[in-house]
Write a protein that holds these residues in place. Structure first.
Motif, PDB file in Angstrom:
ATOM      1  N   ASP A 277       5.074  13.184  13.807  1.00 53.40           N
ATOM      2  CA  ASP A 277       3.983  12.591  13.039  1.00 53.40           C
ATOM      3  C   ASP A 277       2.851  13.609  12.854  1.00 53.40           C
ATOM      4  OD1 ASP A 277       2.177  10.949  11.808  1.00 53.40           O
ATOM      5  OD2 ASP A 277       1.900   9.580  13.485  1.00 53.40           O
ATOM      6  N   SER A 280       3.922  16.510  10.603  1.00 51.98           N
ATOM      7  CA  SER A 280       4.096  16.245   9.165  1.00 51.98           C
ATOM      8  C   SER A 280       2.736  16.283   8.469  1.00 51.98           C
ATOM      9  CB  SER A 280       4.827  14.922   8.915  1.00 51.98           C
ATOM     10  OG  SER A 280       4.035  13.813   9.265  1.00 51.98           O
ATOM     11  N   THR A 281       1.723  15.747   9.117  1.00 51.61           N
ATOM     12  CA  THR A 281       0.376  15.805   8.557  1.00 51.61           C
ATOM     13  C   THR A 281      -0.116  17.264   8.536  1.00 51.61           C
ATOM     14  OG1 THR A 281       0.024  13.652   9.606  1.00 51.61           O
ATOM     15  CG2 THR A 281      -1.925  14.752   8.718  1.00 51.61           C
TER      16      THR A 281
HETATM   17 MG    MG Z   1       1.672  12.269  10.402  1.00 50.68          MG
END
Ligand code: MG
Ligand code: AMP
Length: 337
Positions: A277, A280-281
């Motif tokens: 998570d 990915s950001t």
């Molecule tokens: Mg993320």
């Protein structure tokens, strides 16, 4: 003869009976939650589903910036005035967020919220240049002071805010998978929006997850078979509005206070969802070359990036053979983050 019959039965009914798989969807944490799992004892399977939903609610109540009574809201109200004592759980997640900030040279920075709160993507509201510049100067994870012995958090400057939107869903997915493992449930998928994690298999085969086409709601750009891993997708289509041909979306470059626009989506595969998570950001902010260079340096982490023209890019260890063309529909049973 009997052996052939048994073999045929096994092929027709891989690992488990149809009735024993449970699937539940719900809207929690401002996103779609999906849990799908198998246990031979239906009562345990049901306990697994219940445990996932209540864990999602618990984490939302503690970490949502939109819930006034959340621990996160308390931090945002008070941490600029004095150090605020927080739970071990929140403290550890803040430490983890800071570690990702260090790893990504500040591309991931939960103090992005100092400017992030000025955007309202549903209403099409954004700060003007002056407001944005002033608020962006408050983004700096080094000013997020964590005192381990006292277990407190203190903001180094007034006006600072934090938001865990780039890491908390993955964290929640990991927590849920741990609860399922404790119940002895070894074949499961838990998904919170773009963050998923799978264990075991589905109907005797690997889970498959489709990477959504960023510009076609129903299309996928890749379908990936997964066993015991996490996968997260960040995209500029999740929350956005357009003004004068410019797309304003929810992933903010901490250097500019504006949306990051080098990529349309980033998909990260790795061992746990908190990591995928946050990455990915981060990679969305870092862009194609810096983002891919980071992923190729990290052991056990893979990426599929869609650039601003819609072209696909795979990290070193991924086989391009898995590639499908844009617009291909996902096979049935494919979960699309
Ligand atoms: Mg993320
Ligand atoms: P994701 O869908 O996981 O990429 O998360 C997007 C969310 O991450 C946004 O809605 C924000 O809450 C948060 N976010 C946006 N920009 C950043 C950033 N630069 N660092 C950390 N979190 C961010």
């Amino acid at each position: 003869m009997l052996r052939i019959f048994c073999l045929t039965l096994c092929l027709l009914f891989p690992i488990s009976g149809v009735a024993d798989w449970l699937k539940k969807e719900a809207d929690i944490m401002g996103t779609r939650i999906v849990v799908e799992l198998y246990h031979e004892d239906p009562a345990i399977a049901q306990r697994g589903v219940d445990a996932v939903l209540s864990e999602m609610h618990r984490i939302d109540a503690a970490m949502s910036p939109f819930i006034e009574s959340s621990e996160l809201s308390l931090v945002n109200r008070e941490a600029a005035q004095h150090p605020v004592a927080i739970s071990e759980e929140l403290f550890e997640l803040l430490e983890r967020a800071n570690r990702v900030s260090n790893l990504t040279s500040g591309a991931f920075d939960i103090t992005f919220a100092s400017v992030g709160f000025l955007y309202d993507y549903r209403k099409g509201i954004r700060p003007d240049d002056r407001q944005r510049a002033a608020a962006t100067s408050l983004i700096n994870y080094h000013q997020l002071q964590l005192d381990r012995p006292q277990r407190t958090v203190h903001f180094g400057q007034p006006g600072m805010r934090i938001d865990l939107g780039g890491i908390a869903k993955g964290y929640a997915v990991d927590r849920c998978m741990a609860l399922l493992a404790q119940l002895g449930i070894g074949n499961a998928l838990v998904r919170a929006g773009g963050d998923s994690r799978v264990s075991g298999e589905r109907w005797g085969r690997p889970w498959t997850i489709g990477v959504r086409d960023p510009r076609d709601r129903d299309g996928v750009v890749a379908v990936i078979p997964l066993v015991d891993v996490a996968i997260s997708t960040s995209g500029d289509y999740e929350r956005f509005f357009e003004q004068d041909g410019v797309r304003y979306h929810h992933i903010i470059n901490p250097r500019t206070g504006d949306s990051a626009r080098e990529l349309q989506s980033t998909t990260i595969i790795g061992p746990d969802a908190t990591t995928t998570d946050a990455l990915s950001t981060s990679v969305f902010v870092l862009g194609l070359h810096e983002g891919m260079a980071l992923i190729n340096r990290l052991a056990g982490i893979d990426a599929i990036l869609v650039d601003h023209l819609g072209a696909l890019h795979y990290s070193r260890d991924l086989q391009p053979a898995k590639k499908l063309r844009t617009g291909v529909k996902a096979p049935s049973g494919t979960v699309s983050p």
